[in-house]
Every structure is written in C-alpha cells, then in structure tokens.
Design an enzyme around this catalytic site. Sequence first.
Site, short mmCIF file in Angstrom:
data_model
loop_
_atom_site.label_atom_id
_atom_site.label_comp_id
_atom_site.label_asym_id
_atom_site.label_seq_id
_atom_site.Cartn_x
_atom_site.Cartn_y
_atom_site.Cartn_z
N THR A 238 -2.76 9.56 -3.73
CA THR A 238 -1.93 9.10 -4.85
C THR A 238 -2.64 9.28 -6.19
O THR A 238 -2.05 9.72 -7.17
CB THR A 238 -1.55 7.62 -4.67
OG1 THR A 238 -0.92 7.46 -3.40
CG2 THR A 238 -0.60 7.16 -5.75
N ASP B 91 0.81 -1.21 0.00
CA ASP B 91 0.00 0.00 0.00
C ASP B 91 0.86 1.27 0.00
O ASP B 91 0.40 2.33 -0.42
CB ASP B 91 -0.90 -0.02 1.24
CG ASP B 91 -1.71 1.26 1.37
OD1 ASP B 91 -2.54 1.49 0.48
OD2 ASP B 91 -1.51 2.00 2.34
N LEU C 251 -6.78 7.06 3.27
CA LEU C 251 -6.88 8.10 2.24
C LEU C 251 -5.65 8.13 1.33
O LEU C 251 -5.52 9.02 0.49
CB LEU C 251 -7.05 9.47 2.90
CG LEU C 251 -8.33 9.64 3.72
CD1 LEU C 251 -8.35 10.98 4.42
CD2 LEU C 251 -9.56 9.51 2.83
N ARG C 252 -4.74 7.16 1.52
CA ARG C 252 -3.53 7.15 0.70
C ARG C 252 -3.86 6.96 -0.78
O ARG C 252 -3.22 7.53 -1.66
CB ARG C 252 -2.58 6.06 1.20
CG ARG C 252 -1.18 6.19 0.65
CD ARG C 252 -0.23 5.23 1.31
NE ARG C 252 0.18 5.69 2.63
CZ ARG C 252 0.48 4.90 3.65
NH1 ARG C 252 0.39 3.61 3.51
NH2 ARG C 252 0.85 5.40 4.81
N GLY C 253 -4.88 6.15 -1.04
CA GLY C 253 -5.27 5.91 -2.42
C GLY C 253 -5.74 7.18 -3.11
O GLY C 253 -5.38 7.47 -4.25
#
Length: 334
Positions: free
Chosen positions: A276, A190, A271-273
């Site tokens: 990115t 991830d 919220l990393r998705g």
Amino acid sequence: MQGSGRPPPFPFSAIVAQEEMKRALLLAAIDPTIGGVLIFGDRGTGKSTAVRALAALLPPMRAVVGDPYNCAPQAGARGQKTHLVPVPVVDLPLGATEDRVVGALDLEKALVSGEKAFQPGLLARANRGFLYIDEANLLEDHLVDVLLDVAASGENVVEREGLSIRHPARFVLVGSGNPEEGELRPQLLDRFGLSVEVATPADLPTRIAVVKRRDAYDRDPHGFAAQWRAADAALGRKLVAARKRLAMVETSDAALGRVAELCLHLGTDGLRGELTLMRAARAFAALEGDVAIGDSHIRSVAPIALRHRLRRNPLDEAGSTVRIERALAEVFGP
C-alpha cells in the site's frame, strides 16, 4: 439551468484544512488498487462532503445505455448506444441487507413471469465510482468483509437461489466513523488501504473560514460553486493527468528498499503495508507530476498508509502517528 434542479456538491477546492483527508481521497481516486480510505474522526468535519466533492471533480464517464453496471463500451463493438453519466457515489446505509448490497433474485419477475433474473445491488451501482459507508465501524463484520473482498477483486460473485452471476464492481471504498462509537476489528482495519484521522479545527481563523464557506454555500449553492469552478476544474485536470501518468512512474529497487526498511523498522505485520505504501507513494508522485518515486513521496504518504497497521506497544505510550514520525526521522533522517 442555474438555480434549478439538485444543488451542486460543495466544491472540493473550497474545503478548508483537512489536508490529509483530501490527499488520501485524491490518491485513492488516482489508483483504486490502493484499497480505499477509512476516515475516522469527529462528526461534522466534512467527511461525506469531501467524498461527494471528489467524485464531482472527475469528468463524466461514457457508459453503455441501459447497462446496470455502468460498463464502458467495448472497443470496436458496433451498435452499442452510449451516453455520458456522472461518476457514481453510492451511499451504503447501515441497515442494508447483504441482498441489497450484493444483489439477489428479482422476486417481482419470479412471481409474475416465473423468470429467474438477477436484481443488481448497490455494488453494481457503484461500479467505476465510489461506495461510501458512513459509520463503517457500526456495520456488521461479515458485510464489511464482503465489501473489502469485492473492492480488492473488482468483481462481485453471487451464487444463491439458483443464480450464478459475476459482474464488474470496481469502486473506491470510503468508510468513515467516529471512534467513540466503536472500532473496526484489526483484521478489517488492516484491509483498508489508507487511514485518516480528522478532527474539529482548534484554531479560530480555520473555524471561521469553515463556517463562512459553509454558510455561503447553503445560502446560494450554485453561486458558491461558480466561484470555485475554475479551481475545481484545474484540480480535476490534474487528477486526470495523474491517472494517465501513473503507469509511467518508475518504482526503483532503491525506493522499494526504503519502503521495506520503514515497515521493518515499525514492525508491521505481513506485506500489505509495504504494498500500500508503495502504491500510495507512486500515486502521489503521479499527482505531483514526477517521473519516479522519491523519499519525499514515501515520507508524505507513510502516516496514512501505515498508521492503522501498527501493533499496540505496551512499553510505548506514543500514538501511532508519533511512532511513524519517529521512524521516518530515524530511517530517512531529520
């Protein structure tokens, strides 16, 4: 002089197919804050070739002479000697120790003169360039953790053996591997910005084109590179222009809403998705010469930004790429 010295890298423009991999590498080079690229797939599909070819697209960078971190000269500083150096591509071998990667006490100086000095590691050499890990899935987890921490912060902090060192380490992290030999833990997966799947070409014309170009390069690397010099130069100029344009690309609330809606639809954790996906879409807009993020940019980069962030769904046998394509159609329309 042509015909002497090390052969030039295989030209980026001459790489046949593998469009998703090439796009992911270009986006990471435009905006290193995307967080690196993980390339999984068959052996012999051009993964390491593409990384070296990408670095060769970029113009030489100005660095301070003798600086072990390839630092750029400070604005207004007088008396600094500088020179132009190629953008570094540093290979991280599988058996590398943590000391070799992050740096350690210079034992020779300590033993000879009793002086405590820092011996920079591979992270120092990779500053302002690329750090490439072949078979990243076989690297020890704690080392991958260290690499991802440094890649995210842009700084390497070493506290050991009485040394306290902090130096810049801004690089694009590119990992590759064969899934048959093992997978990365989901927590580490991830943390890579983009994820690409590469496969051996399945159609005859593509396989023939790959073999012909590789054979031509192996027979005459300089001559082959000369044939593709103009195409690579044009792509290099496009890449540099995109880097300059990146800060001016508008990221509207409407675009952020589309990004969030897609991630909600897919059920991505955290919220990393979204972060990115937003950065990758902005870099793609910059590459295309556009002034704002639009739906087409989000759709184009969503698979590589989100594929590795989906939870396994026991009720859905479809692969992650299919699930993303389905979600894109439902959120954005056919």
